[in-house]
Write a protein that holds these residues in place. Sequence first.
Motif, short mmCIF file in Angstrom:
data_model
loop_
_atom_site.label_atom_id
_atom_site.label_comp_id
_atom_site.label_asym_id
_atom_site.label_seq_id
_atom_site.Cartn_x
_atom_site.Cartn_y
_atom_site.Cartn_z
N MET A 63 -9.55 -95.47 -8.04
CA MET A 63 -10.28 -94.31 -7.55
C MET A 63 -9.34 -93.13 -7.34
SD MET A 63 -13.24 -93.29 -6.57
CE MET A 63 -14.00 -92.03 -5.64
N SER A 64 -8.20 -93.38 -6.75
CA SER A 64 -7.25 -92.31 -6.47
C SER A 64 -6.69 -91.73 -7.77
CB SER A 64 -6.12 -92.84 -5.60
OG SER A 64 -5.16 -91.84 -5.40
N ARG A 65 -6.49 -92.59 -8.77
CA ARG A 65 -5.92 -92.13 -10.04
C ARG A 65 -6.87 -91.18 -10.74
NH1 ARG A 65 -3.71 -95.88 -14.98
NH2 ARG A 65 -3.20 -94.16 -16.35
N SER A 66 -8.15 -91.47 -10.77
CA SER A 66 -9.11 -90.60 -11.43
C SER A 66 -9.27 -89.29 -10.66
CB SER A 66 -10.47 -91.29 -11.58
OG SER A 66 -11.01 -91.61 -10.31
N PHE A 67 -9.15 -89.33 -9.35
CA PHE A 67 -9.21 -88.11 -8.54
C PHE A 67 -8.08 -87.17 -8.92
CE2 PHE A 67 -7.55 -85.86 -4.80
CZ PHE A 67 -8.61 -85.02 -4.54
N TRP A 68 -6.85 -87.71 -9.02
CA TRP A 68 -5.71 -86.86 -9.36
C TRP A 68 -5.78 -86.38 -10.80
CZ3 TRP A 68 -3.53 -84.42 -5.79
CH2 TRP A 68 -3.36 -84.97 -4.52
N THR A 69 -6.41 -87.16 -11.66
CA THR A 69 -6.62 -86.71 -13.04
C THR A 69 -7.55 -85.50 -13.06
OG1 THR A 69 -6.33 -88.96 -13.86
CG2 THR A 69 -7.46 -87.41 -15.32
N VAL A 70 -8.63 -85.57 -12.30
CA VAL A 70 -9.58 -84.45 -12.24
C VAL A 70 -8.89 -83.22 -11.63
CG1 VAL A 70 -11.70 -83.63 -11.15
CG2 VAL A 70 -11.62 -85.91 -12.15
N VAL A 71 -8.11 -83.41 -10.57
CA VAL A 71 -7.39 -82.30 -9.95
C VAL A 71 -6.40 -81.70 -10.95
CG1 VAL A 71 -5.72 -81.68 -8.16
CG2 VAL A 71 -7.69 -83.11 -7.59
N GLY A 72 -5.70 -82.55 -11.69
CA GLY A 72 -4.74 -82.06 -12.70
C GLY A 72 -5.42 -81.26 -13.78
N VAL A 73 -6.59 -81.71 -14.22
CA VAL A 73 -7.33 -80.97 -15.26
C VAL A 73 -7.78 -79.61 -14.72
CG1 VAL A 73 -9.48 -80.97 -16.58
CG2 VAL A 73 -8.07 -83.02 -16.52
N ILE A 74 -8.27 -79.59 -13.50
CA ILE A 74 -8.71 -78.32 -12.90
C ILE A 74 -7.54 -77.35 -12.74
CG2 ILE A 74 -9.65 -77.27 -10.80
CD1 ILE A 74 -11.43 -79.78 -10.55
N VAL A 75 -6.41 -77.86 -12.26
CA VAL A 75 -5.22 -77.00 -12.11
C VAL A 75 -4.75 -76.49 -13.48
CG1 VAL A 75 -2.78 -77.02 -11.46
CG2 VAL A 75 -4.49 -78.02 -9.93
N ALA A 76 -4.78 -77.36 -14.49
CA ALA A 76 -4.36 -76.95 -15.83
C ALA A 76 -5.28 -75.85 -16.37
CB ALA A 76 -4.36 -78.15 -16.77
N ILE A 77 -6.57 -75.97 -16.14
CA ILE A 77 -7.51 -74.95 -16.60
C ILE A 77 -7.27 -73.63 -15.89
CG2 ILE A 77 -9.96 -74.30 -16.59
CD1 ILE A 77 -10.59 -77.26 -17.15
N VAL A 78 -7.06 -73.67 -14.58
CA VAL A 78 -6.82 -72.44 -13.81
C VAL A 78 -5.53 -71.76 -14.27
CG1 VAL A 78 -6.30 -71.54 -11.51
CG2 VAL A 78 -8.17 -73.18 -11.81
N VAL A 79 -4.46 -72.53 -14.43
CA VAL A 79 -3.19 -71.97 -14.89
C VAL A 79 -3.33 -71.39 -16.30
CG1 VAL A 79 -0.82 -72.55 -15.54
CG2 VAL A 79 -1.77 -73.39 -13.39
N ALA A 80 -4.00 -72.11 -17.18
CA ALA A 80 -4.21 -71.63 -18.55
C ALA A 80 -5.03 -70.35 -18.55
CB ALA A 80 -4.89 -72.70 -19.39
N TRP A 81 -6.04 -70.28 -17.68
CA TRP A 81 -6.88 -69.09 -17.58
C TRP A 81 -6.04 -67.86 -17.23
CZ3 TRP A 81 -12.07 -68.47 -18.55
CH2 TRP A 81 -12.61 -67.26 -18.18
N PHE A 82 -5.18 -68.00 -16.22
CA PHE A 82 -4.34 -66.87 -15.81
C PHE A 82 -3.30 -66.52 -16.88
CE2 PHE A 82 -5.91 -67.95 -11.52
CZ PHE A 82 -6.39 -66.69 -11.17
N LEU A 83 -2.73 -67.52 -17.54
CA LEU A 83 -1.74 -67.25 -18.59
C LEU A 83 -2.38 -66.52 -19.77
CD1 LEU A 83 0.38 -70.52 -18.65
CD2 LEU A 83 1.08 -68.26 -17.86
N VAL A 84 -3.56 -66.96 -20.18
CA VAL A 84 -4.26 -66.30 -21.30
C VAL A 84 -4.66 -64.89 -20.90
CG1 VAL A 84 -6.37 -66.37 -22.69
CG2 VAL A 84 -5.01 -68.44 -22.39
N ASP A 85 -5.13 -64.71 -19.66
CA ASP A 85 -5.49 -63.38 -19.18
C ASP A 85 -4.28 -62.45 -19.19
OD1 ASP A 85 -7.34 -61.50 -18.09
OD2 ASP A 85 -6.43 -61.83 -16.11
#
Length: 59
Positions: A1-23
Amino acid sequence: MSRSFWTVVGVIVAIVVAWFLVDALFSLMWMLAKLAVVAVVAVVVYLALRSALSGSREE
Protein backbone atom coordinates in the motif's frame (compact mmCIF):
# COMPACT_ATOMS: atom_id res chain seq x y z
CA MET A 1 0.00 0.00 0.00
CA SER A 2 2.76 2.43 0.92
CA ARG A 3 4.69 1.68 -2.27
CA SER A 4 1.77 2.51 -4.55
CA PHE A 5 1.11 5.71 -2.59
CA TRP A 6 4.68 6.91 -3.16
CA THR A 7 4.43 5.93 -6.81
CA VAL A 8 1.34 8.12 -7.21
CA VAL A 9 3.04 10.98 -5.34
CA GLY A 10 6.13 10.60 -7.56
CA VAL A 11 4.01 10.72 -10.72
CA ILE A 12 2.19 13.84 -9.51
CA VAL A 13 5.46 15.57 -8.58
CA ALA A 14 6.96 14.61 -11.96
CA ILE A 15 3.96 16.07 -13.79
CA VAL A 16 4.10 19.32 -11.79
CA VAL A 17 7.86 19.72 -12.36
CA ALA A 18 7.49 18.92 -16.07
CA TRP A 19 4.64 21.44 -16.35
CA PHE A 20 6.78 24.24 -14.92
CA LEU A 21 9.84 23.26 -17.00
CA VAL A 22 7.82 23.21 -20.24
CA ASP A 23 6.18 26.53 -19.31
CA ALA A 24 9.58 28.10 -18.67
CA LEU A 25 10.98 26.65 -21.90
CA PHE A 26 8.11 28.00 -23.99
CA SER A 27 8.39 31.40 -22.30
CA LEU A 28 12.10 31.49 -23.14
CA MET A 29 11.46 30.41 -26.74
CA TRP A 30 8.75 33.08 -27.12
CA MET A 31 11.08 35.75 -25.71
CA LEU A 32 13.87 34.72 -28.12
CA ALA A 33 11.47 34.73 -31.09
CA LYS A 34 10.17 38.15 -30.06
CA LEU A 35 13.74 39.43 -29.70
CA ALA A 36 14.60 38.16 -33.19
CA VAL A 37 11.57 39.92 -34.69
CA VAL A 38 12.48 43.16 -32.88
CA ALA A 39 16.04 42.92 -34.21
CA VAL A 40 14.84 42.45 -37.80
CA VAL A 41 12.39 45.36 -37.53
CA ALA A 42 15.09 47.55 -35.97
CA VAL A 43 17.47 46.82 -38.86
CA VAL A 44 14.76 47.61 -41.43
CA VAL A 45 13.88 50.87 -39.66
CA TYR A 46 17.57 51.81 -39.39
CA LEU A 47 18.15 51.17 -43.11
CA ALA A 48 15.02 53.13 -44.02
CA LEU A 49 16.05 56.08 -41.86
CA ARG A 50 19.60 56.02 -43.20
CA SER A 51 18.29 55.95 -46.75
CA ALA A 52 15.84 58.78 -46.10
CA LEU A 53 18.44 60.96 -44.37
CA SER A 54 21.18 60.36 -46.94
CA GLY A 55 18.74 61.13 -49.75
CA SER A 56 17.82 64.48 -48.25
CA ARG A 57 21.46 65.51 -47.77
CA GLU A 58 22.37 65.25 -51.46
CA GLU A 59 23.36 68.62 -52.88
